[in-house]
Design a protein around this motif. Sequence first.
Motif, mmCIF file in Angstrom:
data_model
loop_
_atom_site.group_PDB
_atom_site.id
_atom_site.type_symbol
_atom_site.label_atom_id
_atom_site.label_comp_id
_atom_site.label_asym_id
_atom_site.label_seq_id
_atom_site.Cartn_x
_atom_site.Cartn_y
_atom_site.Cartn_z
ATOM 1 N N THR A 112 0.923 -1.224 0.001
ATOM 2 C CA THR A 112 -0.033 -0.154 -0.020
ATOM 3 C C THR A 112 0.962 1.091 -0.102
ATOM 4 N N ALA A 113 1.919 1.214 0.752
ATOM 5 C CA ALA A 113 2.817 2.406 0.948
ATOM 6 C C ALA A 113 3.547 2.530 -0.292
ATOM 7 N N ALA A 114 3.657 1.543 -1.124
ATOM 8 C CA ALA A 114 4.405 1.528 -2.422
ATOM 9 C C ALA A 114 3.617 2.555 -3.419
ATOM 10 N N GLU A 115 2.402 2.442 -3.247
ATOM 11 C CA GLU A 115 1.496 3.713 -4.250
ATOM 12 C C GLU A 115 1.986 5.018 -3.841
ATOM 13 N N LEU A 116 2.121 5.336 -2.652
ATOM 14 C CA LEU A 116 2.389 6.831 -2.552
ATOM 15 C C LEU A 116 3.969 7.232 -2.681
ATOM 16 N N MET A 117 4.834 5.831 -3.243
ATOM 17 C CA MET A 117 6.198 6.235 -3.597
ATOM 18 C C MET A 117 6.173 6.609 -5.165
ATOM 19 N N ARG A 118 5.168 6.313 -5.850
ATOM 20 C CA ARG A 118 5.047 6.583 -7.167
ATOM 21 C C ARG A 118 4.987 8.092 -7.270
ATOM 22 N N GLY A 119 5.535 8.466 -8.433
ATOM 23 C CA GLY A 119 5.351 10.010 -8.543
ATOM 24 C C GLY A 119 6.533 10.847 -8.085
ATOM 25 N N GLY A 120 7.174 10.297 -7.309
ATOM 26 C CA GLY A 120 8.265 11.164 -6.806
ATOM 27 C C GLY A 120 7.894 12.122 -5.755
ATOM 28 N N LYS A 121 6.517 12.456 -5.367
ATOM 29 C CA LYS A 121 6.060 13.623 -4.701
ATOM 30 C C LYS A 121 6.199 13.322 -3.468
ATOM 31 N N HIS A 123 5.018 13.720 0.455
ATOM 32 C CA HIS A 123 3.759 13.684 1.010
ATOM 33 C C HIS A 123 3.916 13.857 2.545
ATOM 34 N N ASP A 124 3.246 14.612 3.235
ATOM 35 C CA ASP A 124 3.403 14.890 4.758
ATOM 36 C C ASP A 124 2.395 13.683 5.423
ATOM 37 N N ARG A 125 2.813 13.728 7.035
ATOM 38 C CA ARG A 125 2.485 12.717 7.527
ATOM 39 C C ARG A 125 0.663 12.542 7.445
ATOM 40 N N GLU A 126 0.157 13.593 7.461
ATOM 41 C CA GLU A 126 -1.357 13.486 7.147
ATOM 42 C C GLU A 126 -1.686 12.554 6.051
ATOM 43 N N GLU A 127 -1.069 13.097 5.018
ATOM 44 C CA GLU A 127 -1.393 12.284 3.749
ATOM 45 C C GLU A 127 -0.883 10.901 3.899
ATOM 46 N N ILE A 128 0.019 10.588 4.437
ATOM 47 C CA ILE A 128 0.615 9.246 4.464
ATOM 48 C C ILE A 128 -0.315 8.433 5.555
ATOM 49 N N ARG A 129 -0.936 9.254 6.732
ATOM 50 C CA ARG A 129 -1.758 8.507 7.638
ATOM 51 C C ARG A 129 -3.254 8.282 6.774
ATOM 52 N N ASP A 130 -3.457 8.950 5.868
ATOM 53 C CA ASP A 130 -4.741 9.076 5.180
ATOM 54 C C ASP A 130 -4.658 7.732 4.134
ATOM 55 N N HIS A 131 -3.623 7.762 3.557
ATOM 56 C CA HIS A 131 -3.419 6.681 2.520
ATOM 57 C C HIS A 131 -3.479 5.313 3.153
ATOM 58 N N LEU A 132 -2.903 5.150 4.344
ATOM 59 C CA LEU A 132 -2.737 3.804 5.028
ATOM 60 C C LEU A 132 -3.784 3.478 5.813
ATOM 61 N N SER A 133 -5.070 4.247 6.021
ATOM 62 C CA SER A 133 -5.992 4.200 7.167
ATOM 63 C C SER A 133 -6.816 2.686 6.498
#
Lengths: 162, 286, 786
Positions: A112-121, A123-133
């Motif tokens: 799931t975290a790997a998806e956030l890694m795409r695009g090289g942007k 992300h702040d902690r809020e966005e990380i938490r949101d994505h992994l909720s």
Amino acid sequence: MSSEREIVFRLNGREERASVSPRLHLIDFLRTRYQLASPRVGCEHGVCGACTLRVDGTIVRGCLFLAVQADGKDVETLEGVSASGELRDLQEAFVERNAAQCGFCTPGMLITAAELMRGGKAHDREEIRDHLSGNICRCTGYEAIVDAIESVLEQRSSGRTS
Amino acid sequence: MKSAAFDYAKPATVAEALALKRDHGGGARFLAGGQSLLPAMNMRLDKPGILIDLNALAELNGIGDAGDTIRIGALTRTAELGRSEVIAQRLPLLARCVEHIAHPAIRSMGTFGGSLALADPAAEWPAACLALDAAMIVAGPSGERTIPARDFFRGLYATALDEDELLVRIDLPAQPENARSVVLELARRRGDFAIAGIAAQAVPATDGRLSDVRIAFFGISEHPVRLADVEQAIESGGTDGVDAARAALEAGVEFTSDLYHAAATKRHLAGVLLGRAVAELLNDEA
Amino acid sequence: MSVAEAPGGGYVGRSVPRPQARRLVEGQAQYVDDILLPRMVHAVFLRSPHAHARITAINVERAEAMPGVIRVFTGRDFAEVKTFAGVLAHFQGMKSAQQPCLAIDRVCWCGEPVAVVVAETRHQAEDALDMIEVSYEELPVVVDIETALDPATPVIHPDIGDNMCFERELDAGDFEAALDRADHVIERTFRFPRHTGVCLEGRSVVGDWHSAERRMTVYISHQAPNMVQDCYADLLGLPESAVRVICKDVGGSYGIKTHVYGDELATCALSMMLGRPVKFVADRLESFISDIHSRDHRVKATMAVTNEGKILALGFEDRLAVGPYSVYPRGSAVEGNQICNISGQWYTLEAYRARIETVFTNMGPYSNYRAVGHPVSVGFVEGMVDAAARTIGMDPVEIRRRNLIPDDAFPHKALSGPLFEVMSHHRCMDEITRLMGYEGLRAEQTALREKGVYRGIGFASMIEITNPSAMFYGVGGIRVSAQDGCSVKMEPGGSIVVLHGCGEQGQGTETIYAQIAADAIGVPMETVRLVTGDTEVTPYGGGTWASRGAGVGGEATWQAARALRKNILALAAMITQSQPGELDIVGGIVVDRATGEERISLAECGRIAYFRPDTLDNFQPELMVTRHFVPKQFPFCFTNGVLACHLEVDIDTGLIRPLKFWCVEDCGTVLNPQLVDEQIRGGIAHGLGPTLYEQCLYDERGQLMNGSLVDYLVPTTGEMPDTVVGHIATPTQESEIGAKGAGEAGTAGTPGAVMNALNDALAPFEAELTDMPFTPEKVLQALGRA
């Protein structure tokens, strides 16, 4: 009773053929047919996220995806993603930061975290938490997981510009 | 929790899908995203004899911008709607729903049409479609028909679809370019079903008020709720109309309770959301 | 020599990453469900849909005819398996009916196993389950904590007389006199919800019976392998030596997996009956109705306090509602007993009056879960302290400062009986207020109130029981070992193997033992490997529970490794013709202590010891050493700490948003700061859950209404905020390493801290909540808004 269906699909980069019962979900299929250990179930109703893996590059709940639906698709489990080296830095960060305790949620978390890694942007902690909720962990209280992902995102996004 | 056994078919056309459904009647289920159906089947709460997989039906895909209408195929994934430039530009109310819907791995598979056909009272898509006067395009044995959203959602998991019908497309009228929209949801945890939610849109008028007000609630009753009296109260009164709108809401809604919240609580929360949504519509900077 | 002075890499005290974690992040962990054995079959249990009913008929014929089914068994087929009940002899008057592994004539909770299908696949077994026909005659159900002991309420097990499992009273000091002297007598009632651990890996077991050898191997997801060995041998009628228990990776346990469950035991019995391996994995729905639940309490408390903030007395009546049987072997009464022993004892009280009642009901089985009793005890006591503070208009930190046991007043005998060796309540409070920037938070709170934003700050001072001696279970006749053992071996190549009776479930036990062993001997940690979780191979141990892995297990490791070092040096001295006192081991090489000059490698020592003993006159090298350890001086090693919560309440919606946690914990010597801190963080999540979200909701028919992850709400990343962790260290003198336990403190302090923060936020409205979980509806009702 129901008859089996033939499917042809890619599993961690390798073409496979199989005959599957329609009711077999992807996790049970991968575990019983290929003895893969990282695909696993934690609830079988789509909530806990332990079953999360990749189909055609997108994260899905393996417990809510039938094996027959894998026909013609590209399935990736942590075994494959790990072997490819795609997440080496994230896996290192998980070890360094102790983001895996019992390890049961870990494959789902990493994929799931790997998806956030795409695009090289970044992300702040809020966005990380949101994505992994949608990934439950009962050991860590999540902070170490967020720390590990945040540190890798920072490294990757700064690595790009330097 | 393993599903009971079932037969499986993957039709290549809508006609084939309809024929299969007609042949098996109540013993068949359509498989779209599967994110609600498969949990129920894993728990053996649902034991269909056959699953009709819709995922090969290309005609159910696609987001089309036809000028005065946006056409969304029923099989369009929630995640796709979230990524779509067309939706972001032309139907921002829909775009605003996406972040509230479950979690990324569910959104990648769950479909727009599947959510509408299921009609979970706490779901976002039915309320948004109600607010935007969507038209549900339905295919059946005797051809296609159109069901307006206001006639589509009948009750708890109940829609106007007949047993042998399939939702194939949803047509949404183009919205005013200067419309503002807001989706607010109250839940105890990130990604949970809404305790109460609101999907609202309005056009800012020159006198600082709001016109063309569209407000739909979800999670508070057996189906999404949209009341003309509520919208009129806001149109005529702006912020000052919120109390009247709340009174209209209380008078016009059969509030339900859930495992953790009494009907009275939902009534209160709906009123709070109404005030917050109106405030945001009036003050939107974007 | 203390751990701090140890040579070697100096691993103890450092945040060394876990070598085991690599396996986890590459997807190569091995949980019980990953175990595949030849001819293995699957067991699936049919569970009672009723909370209390007579079984009038069971027909398994149609089920047995289903494809892939080997056989279908009912309760009567397990007549050779002993019944069981967890009754502790030192708990006066404790009683319980005997529990069969499967119900026979009567079911006593919704979820109790009634029949079991064994089939080639789980799918086939579940298909057959649908075909089993059971007739029930429903019986009246006991589910109400308040009326469970009323004369009109049916007695669940008439042969034990009533529905009381265990009651205890304690009266110390002059309670009435304290009430008289008080300026205020505060009274409150608190409700703590029944909840459960939700381990992501369901309970899992493979029973593997080899009939020729008459040996049973049990692969199980569990925290106490030797306990399983002892219990299963006894209950299955086998000699202890015939049972081998293997615990590999465990996907979360938190105390849920320290008990004997009828379905797991039956699975092993099935293997004996069928002569082939049988696997059982509890799925999520059955986990909710068959894993132990915990912490279902109603506490009525009284506190006598003066205007100067002196707490004179604490009294309470605590009733807890357990299941229909006292869970085996640890019992369902330890929770209440602990609350009796510890409540408020971190303060200097003049009088203390406690009453606990543990009552049987037809709800699910109930026993020890992370922090056993402490979250309830700390919760209600700290809630009372804040209520007292609000009443007299005193700052909550100040009132605690006026009552916490002074840091220099140890050892201290608590009014309730237990002896505290050493604590640091005041230093912890100093440190936490510093870390929080407490004054700044208060100023911010005031400013935000002007803007209609309501934030609250809450504290919970606490103690936590760790490193228990035999006073916990042994004296009660329960065969759960309080001692632990460690064997350390040097291999011919010089590497070190540590075999330990305590195991690993993710908390990092194996890592800290590697750190300790490496430091104790003087070798690089990479050359140390761990073997745990196999009763055939490891020394007899107690397993992990009551935060004993570091303090008890760690000391056994230290002792064993120091002894091995001594033996290595004796060997090296013999080989190099010097004195052991002249030598040292640094970085895995034997060196001259004075000059640091390298004398001989461990590998060379190993070669000679194992392959050339002919060169050693009158000397037998002993390169494998075992040591055991049990605390002797103090029955329990109490730790102390303080936990603080900062949260925001939306007074229009009742929704609560935790913003941050702080925890300053004194667990003595900190062996690995990162691992300890992560246990605190994980523990906080288990405490936050039932305070705001988690609850096993039963209806009046004893049905669990929210037994799925959709409706049972565990905290996600969205709910758990960041936590700052700090430490004060007062090592215990009981052991050389001086480590106390740390795994449960986070859970102990969180309900109290969150409740106090909530009530602090709502103070301007004079609204107070004491009924957990604090749902939005309850907040709105307290505010008079819904």
